[in-house]
Design an enzyme around this catalytic site. Structure first.
Site, PDB file in Angstrom:
ATOM      1  N   ASP A 145      36.652  34.183  57.770  1.00 10.13           N
ATOM      2  CA  ASP A 145      37.072  33.739  56.356  1.00 10.13           C
ATOM      3  C   ASP A 145      36.680  32.743  55.270  1.00 10.13           C
ATOM      4  OD1 ASP A 145      38.449  32.839  53.867  1.00 10.13           O
ATOM      5  OD2 ASP A 145      40.433  33.487  55.499  1.00 10.13           O
TER       6      ASP A 145
ATOM      7  N   TYR B 248      41.186  35.720  37.498  1.00  2.00           N
ATOM      8  CA  TYR B 248      40.167  36.393  38.032  1.00  2.00           C
ATOM      9  C   TYR B 248      39.025  36.496  37.387  1.00  2.00           C
ATOM     10  CZ  TYR B 248      37.122  39.985  39.759  1.00  2.00           C
ATOM     11  OH  TYR B 248      35.823  41.148  40.573  1.00  2.00           O
TER      12      TYR B 248
ATOM     13  N   PRO C  62      29.295  44.356  37.823  1.00  3.51           N
ATOM     14  CA  PRO C  62      29.181  45.690  38.399  1.00  3.51           C
ATOM     15  C   PRO C  62      31.224  45.744  36.809  1.00  3.51           C
ATOM     16  CG  PRO C  62      29.083  45.058  40.453  1.00  3.51           C
ATOM     17  CD  PRO C  62      29.473  43.747  39.567  1.00  3.51           C
ATOM     18  N   GLY C  63      31.382  47.325  36.160  1.00  3.62           N
ATOM     19  CA  GLY C  63      32.891  47.201  35.696  1.00  3.62           C
ATOM     20  C   GLY C  63      33.318  47.628  36.497  1.00  3.62           C
TER      21      GLY C  63
ATOM     22  N   VAL D 245      34.928  49.492  39.817  1.00  5.67           N
ATOM     23  CA  VAL D 245      33.742  50.825  40.935  1.00  5.67           C
ATOM     24  C   VAL D 245      35.172  50.799  41.506  1.00  5.67           C
ATOM     25  CG1 VAL D 245      32.436  49.954  43.081  1.00  5.67           C
ATOM     26  CG2 VAL D 245      32.142  48.781  40.589  1.00  5.67           C
TER      27      VAL D 245
HETATM   28  P1  NDP Z   1      36.612  45.631  48.533  1.00  3.90           P
HETATM   29  O1  NDP Z   1      38.476  44.756  48.807  1.00  3.90           O
HETATM   30  O2  NDP Z   1      36.212  46.637  49.219  1.00  3.90           O
HETATM   31  O3  NDP Z   1      36.004  44.481  49.815  1.00  3.90           O
HETATM   32  C1  NDP Z   1      35.687  43.130  49.934  1.00  3.90           C
HETATM   33  C2  NDP Z   1      35.023  42.683  50.655  1.00  3.90           C
HETATM   34  O4  NDP Z   1      35.201  41.220  50.250  1.00  3.90           O
HETATM   35  C3  NDP Z   1      35.611  43.402  51.881  1.00  3.90           C
HETATM   36  O5  NDP Z   1      34.248  42.791  52.900  1.00  3.90           O
HETATM   37  C4  NDP Z   1      36.105  42.075  52.184  1.00  3.90           C
HETATM   38  O6  NDP Z   1      36.267  42.422  54.286  1.00  3.90           O
HETATM   39  C5  NDP Z   1      35.455  40.506  52.294  1.00  3.90           C
HETATM   40  N1  NDP Z   1      36.276  39.154  51.491  1.00  3.90           N
HETATM   41  C6  NDP Z   1      37.280  38.990  50.490  1.00  3.90           C
HETATM   42  N2  NDP Z   1      37.826  38.423  51.222  1.00  3.90           N
HETATM   43  C7  NDP Z   1      37.613  37.379  52.170  1.00  3.90           C
HETATM   44  C8  NDP Z   1      37.175  36.158  52.464  1.00  3.90           C
HETATM   45  N3  NDP Z   1      38.405  35.146  52.039  1.00  3.90           N
HETATM   46  N4  NDP Z   1      36.740  36.105  54.046  1.00  3.90           N
HETATM   47  C9  NDP Z   1      35.411  36.896  53.854  1.00  3.90           C
HETATM   48  N5  NDP Z   1      35.516  37.693  53.586  1.00  3.90           N
HETATM   49  C10 NDP Z   1      36.103  38.647  52.069  1.00  3.90           C
HETATM   50  O7  NDP Z   1      36.113  45.169  46.617  1.00  3.90           O
HETATM   51  P2  NDP Z   1      34.624  45.771  46.432  1.00  3.90           P
HETATM   52  O8  NDP Z   1      33.368  45.773  47.572  1.00  3.90           O
HETATM   53  O9  NDP Z   1      34.668  46.395  44.925  1.00  3.90           O
HETATM   54  O10 NDP Z   1      33.727  43.522  46.058  1.00  3.90           O
HETATM   55  C11 NDP Z   1      33.282  43.065  46.229  1.00  3.90           C
HETATM   56  C12 NDP Z   1      32.845  42.495  45.442  1.00  3.90           C
HETATM   57  O11 NDP Z   1      32.427  42.965  44.107  1.00  3.90           O
HETATM   58  C13 NDP Z   1      33.572  41.449  45.223  1.00  3.90           C
HETATM   59  O12 NDP Z   1      33.439  40.012  44.825  1.00  3.90           O
HETATM   60  C14 NDP Z   1      34.409  42.474  44.120  1.00  3.90           C
HETATM   61  O13 NDP Z   1      34.967  40.880  42.743  1.00  3.90           O
HETATM   62  C15 NDP Z   1      33.679  41.940  42.461  1.00  3.90           C
HETATM   63  N6  NDP Z   1      33.317  43.219  41.434  1.00  3.90           N
HETATM   64  C16 NDP Z   1      34.482  44.202  41.886  1.00  3.90           C
HETATM   65  C17 NDP Z   1      34.704  44.790  40.630  1.00  3.90           C
HETATM   66  C18 NDP Z   1      35.184  46.312  41.180  1.00  3.90           C
HETATM   67  O14 NDP Z   1      36.148  47.107  40.140  1.00  3.90           O
HETATM   68  N7  NDP Z   1      35.200  46.901  42.534  1.00  3.90           N
HETATM   69  C19 NDP Z   1      34.159  45.503  39.592  1.00  3.90           C
HETATM   70  C20 NDP Z   1      33.104  43.605  39.913  1.00  3.90           C
HETATM   71  C21 NDP Z   1      33.258  43.314  41.213  1.00  3.90           C
HETATM   72  P3  NDP Z   1      37.596  41.658  54.364  1.00  3.90           P
HETATM   73  O15 NDP Z   1      38.950  41.410  54.213  1.00  3.90           O
HETATM   74  O16 NDP Z   1      37.171  42.313  55.721  1.00  3.90           O
HETATM   75  O17 NDP Z   1      37.352  40.194  55.049  1.00  3.90           O
HETATM   76  C1  8X3 Z   2      36.366  44.105  38.975  1.00  5.00           C
HETATM   77  C2  8X3 Z   2      36.272  44.451  37.364  1.00  5.00           C
HETATM   78  O1  8X3 Z   2      37.375  45.310  35.680  1.00  5.00           O
HETATM   79  O2  8X3 Z   2      38.716  44.869  37.259  1.00  5.00           O
HETATM   80  O3  8X3 Z   2      35.967  42.828  38.540  1.00  5.00           O
HETATM   81  O4  8X3 Z   2      38.202  43.111  36.664  1.00  5.00           O
HETATM   82  S1  8X3 Z   2      37.595  44.215  36.656  1.00  5.00           S
END
Ligand code: NDP
Ligand code: 8X3
Length: 254
Positions: free
Chosen positions: A61, A154, A184-185, A187
């Protein structure tokens, strides 16, 4: 790309997972992290079967300073010279006004998105600095550039990532370590399901009525950034779905 090592945090899902596949295909050696051991094990097997990728999976973690130190601070010798760190692990938890927010959600977001990113960077960056070589890519967000209703905390964590990316770039400048941020926006990943505490039905509605980005779109962006010559650094990039003009402004009429 032979022998180049990348560390991707949060590789068990979404953007981290897609980036792991992309880099494995391109021949990188990969250190992949997350909290779900079952996912790490199946990812390890998949990357070997599909790309014969050399991977090291670590289950911890990022919020736990001691785990970060013990897992990443004691890497086997052949995994120590990390060329690329992708600080991707992160989450949103809840969607609430500040006056109604759950402090446990706040702790999760601040501890993961801000402190977790810092803990990992603190362990990995000194090696890059010593070797005068390395690249750190922080996954920020459009939420780090703008603020939307019920997203204050957030957004604050991603504004922190924006500030940290700029600060890290200044701090590491004399040592030849590049720092980039990808913002990113929307995803479509497990992000909204996590935000809504496992409510998959509600999460689905976030991506209805428009074409969101895919995790692969962001992996492609990362691949472009790391494929540039060493003297070129993309500092910051905002990647949006065509249907999204700003944080919280998505056109669902087409
Ligand atoms: P997902 O939920 O699909 O993936 C998140 C990943 O982060 C997982 O692999 C999870 O693994 C890991 N994670 C979360 N908390 C912890 C922790 N405490 N310790 C270790 N690993 C952790 O989301 P996304 O792929 O969308 O997110 C990836 C990044 O992109 C994030 O930083 C998010 O804020 C950012 N983002 C996402 C957007 C979206 O719209 N999806 C847009 C903009 C940014 P596990 O649970 O196995 O620990
Ligand atoms: C994730 C994109 O717009 O949902 O970072 O916050 S948004």
């Amino acid at each position: 790309m032979a022998d180049k090592i990348a560390l991707i945090t949060g590789a068990t899902s979404g953007i981290g997972l897609a980036t792991a596949k992309k880099l494995a295909k391109d021949g990188w050696k990969l250190i992949l992290t997350g909290r779900r051991q079952d996912r790490l094990s199946s990812l390890d097997a998949l990357l070997w079967d599909e790309y014969e990728a050399n991977t090291l999976t670590l289950c911890f973690d990022v919020r736990d300073k001691d785990q970060v130190q013990s897992q990443l601070g004691n890497l086997p010798e052949e995994w120590r010279n990390i060329d690329l760190l992708i600080n991707n692990a992160g989450l949103a938890s809840g969607l609430d006004t500040v006056q109604e927010g759950d402090t446990e959600d706040w702790d999760k977001m601040i501890d993961t998105n801000v402190k977790g990113l810092l803990y990992v960077t603190r362990v990995i960056s000194p090696g890059m600095i010593e070797r005068r070589k390395g690249h750190i890519i922080n996954i920020g967000s459009i939420a780090g550039k703008e603020v939307y209703a019920k997203g204050a905390v957030y957004c604050a964590t991603k504004h922190a990532v924006d500030a940290l990316s700029k600060g890290m770039r200044i701090d590491m400048l004399p040592y030849g370590v590049k720092v980039s941020q990808v913002c990113p926006g929307a995803v479509e990943t497990e992000f909204s399901e996590v935000r809504f505490h496992g409510d998959a039905e509600r999460a689905k509605t976030v991506y209805e009525g428009f074409i969101p980005l895919t995790a692969e779109d962001i992996a492609d962006t990362i691949s472009y950034i790391i494929g540039l010559p060493d003297h070129v650094c993309i500092n910051d990039v905002v990647v949006m779905p065509k249907a999204q003009a700003a944080a919280g402004i998505i056109y669902k009429g087409q």
